[in-house]
Design an enzyme around this catalytic site. Sequence first.
Site, short mmCIF file in Angstrom:
data_model
loop_
_atom_site.label_atom_id
_atom_site.label_comp_id
_atom_site.label_asym_id
_atom_site.label_seq_id
_atom_site.Cartn_x
_atom_site.Cartn_y
_atom_site.Cartn_z
N LEU A 24 -8.73 8.47 -7.64
CA LEU A 24 -7.69 9.55 -7.57
C LEU A 24 -8.24 10.71 -6.87
CD1 LEU A 24 -5.75 8.51 -10.78
CD2 LEU A 24 -5.24 7.76 -8.38
N GLU A 31 -0.34 13.31 -16.18
CA GLU A 31 0.16 12.10 -15.47
C GLU A 31 -0.21 10.87 -15.52
OE1 GLU A 31 2.00 10.34 -12.18
OE2 GLU A 31 0.04 10.36 -12.45
N1 NAP Z 1 -2.22 7.83 -6.75
C1 NAP Z 1 -1.91 6.63 -7.02
O1 NAP Z 1 -0.80 6.24 -7.75
C2 NAP Z 1 -2.87 5.37 -6.68
C3 NAP Z 1 -2.08 3.99 -6.90
C4 NAP Z 1 -2.89 2.82 -6.65
C5 NAP Z 1 -4.35 3.16 -5.97
N2 NAP Z 1 -4.43 4.57 -5.87
C6 NAP Z 1 -5.99 4.83 -5.08
O2 NAP Z 1 -5.87 4.03 -3.87
C7 NAP Z 1 -7.02 3.56 -3.39
C8 NAP Z 1 -6.81 1.88 -3.45
O3 NAP Z 1 -5.97 1.52 -2.41
P1 NAP Z 1 -6.16 0.56 -1.16
O4 NAP Z 1 -4.92 0.53 -0.24
O5 NAP Z 1 -7.32 1.20 -0.31
O6 NAP Z 1 -6.47 -0.64 -1.69
P2 NAP Z 1 -5.88 -1.86 -2.51
O7 NAP Z 1 -4.42 -2.28 -1.92
O8 NAP Z 1 -5.85 -1.58 -3.91
O9 NAP Z 1 -6.91 -3.18 -2.52
C9 NAP Z 1 -6.87 -3.61 -1.03
C10 NAP Z 1 -7.48 -5.06 -1.21
O10 NAP Z 1 -6.39 -5.58 -2.11
C11 NAP Z 1 -6.39 -7.15 -1.74
N3 NAP Z 1 -4.99 -7.13 -1.39
C12 NAP Z 1 -4.06 -6.11 -1.03
N4 NAP Z 1 -2.89 -6.55 -0.86
C13 NAP Z 1 -2.96 -8.09 -1.00
C14 NAP Z 1 -2.15 -9.30 -0.94
N5 NAP Z 1 -0.66 -9.02 -0.50
N6 NAP Z 1 -2.60 -10.36 -1.13
C15 NAP Z 1 -3.82 -10.61 -1.24
N7 NAP Z 1 -4.78 -9.49 -1.36
C16 NAP Z 1 -4.21 -8.26 -1.10
C17 NAP Z 1 -7.40 -7.46 -0.31
O11 NAP Z 1 -8.61 -7.71 -1.14
P3 NAP Z 1 -9.48 -8.79 -0.30
O12 NAP Z 1 -10.18 -7.96 0.67
O13 NAP Z 1 -10.45 -9.15 -1.50
O14 NAP Z 1 -8.44 -9.75 0.14
C18 NAP Z 1 -7.28 -5.89 0.07
O15 NAP Z 1 -8.71 -5.66 0.66
C19 NAP Z 1 -7.97 4.01 -4.32
O16 NAP Z 1 -8.50 5.26 -3.98
C20 NAP Z 1 -6.91 4.07 -5.72
O17 NAP Z 1 -7.61 4.95 -6.59
C21 NAP Z 1 -3.87 5.43 -6.25
#
Ligand code: NAP
Length: 188
Positions: A24, A31
């Site tokens: 984050l 929060e």
């Molecule tokens: N501020 C907030 O409320 C909040 C909430 C959530 C996350 N975050 C932040 O956001 C970042 C992570 O988010 P991100 O968007 O980079 O990645 P993410 O969506 O968490 O992860 C991406 C990975 O998830 C898998 N994936 C996603 N959608 C899929 C689907 N429909 N079916 C199958 N696999 C799926 C895939 O893995 P594979 O490559 O293994 O296929 C993809 O490479 C972090 O920094 C986290 O701390 C913040």
Amino acid sequence: MVQNKFNLIVAACENSGIGIKGNLPWRLKNELKYFNKMTTSTVDPTKKNAVIMGRLTYFGIPASKRPLPNRLNIVLSSKSVASDYPADVVLCTSLHQAMEKLLDTNLGSNIESIWICGGYSVYKEAMASDYCHRIYYTEIKQMFDCDAFFPDIPSSFKIVPNGEDIPSEEQEENGLKYQYKIYEKQNP
Ligand SMILES: NC(=O)c1ccc[n+]([C@@H]2O[C@H](COP(=O)([O-])OP(=O)(O)OC[C@H]3O[C@@H](n4cnc5c(N)ncnc54)[C@H](OP(=O)(O)O)[C@@H]3O)[C@@H](O)[C@H]2O)c1
């Protein structure tokens, strides 16, 4: 039987950022407490909630705090294998498969609510889904350097009142202002 709808929960800053380098971008204790309360609380004390998240979001949670306690953790990944996770984590290859498992198998029998917890592509697919009810959106009133973002909210969502249990006034922690908002998908 689990309700056949889900809600999203996110905290996003002014430039729609949600994450940086797997973490984050901010540190907001209250929060995080709100996130934990919203995703854990149930009306029926015999039930728990499910949280669905992408692989990077799961591994972005500090190792000591994952899987998120008192919730059924479902991780989406096309590359992972079950042995990458503790036995109580459910691994699915798509959001569709996760919903099928929750709605059509025993897995959902003691689940009350389903929360979509990110990241980008999971939120995007979830907002477009007929299963989507609401977005619990914490608006962080500052810009942060981010490499993960919240997708544009489709015009089918409208802001609704917070209700009694969620403060609508601006919050402040460590000099950072933020506000809890709720968007609800309107019927077509
Ligand atoms: N501020 C907030 O409320 C909040 C909430 C959530 C996350 N975050 C932040 O956001 C970042 C992570 O988010 P991100 O968007 O980079 O990645 P993410 O969506 O968490 O992860 C991406 C990975 O998830 C898998 N994936 C996603 N959608 C899929 C689907 N429909 N079916 C199958 N696999 C799926 C895939 O893995 P594979 O490559 O293994 O296929 C993809 O490479 C972090 O920094 C986290 O701390 C913040």
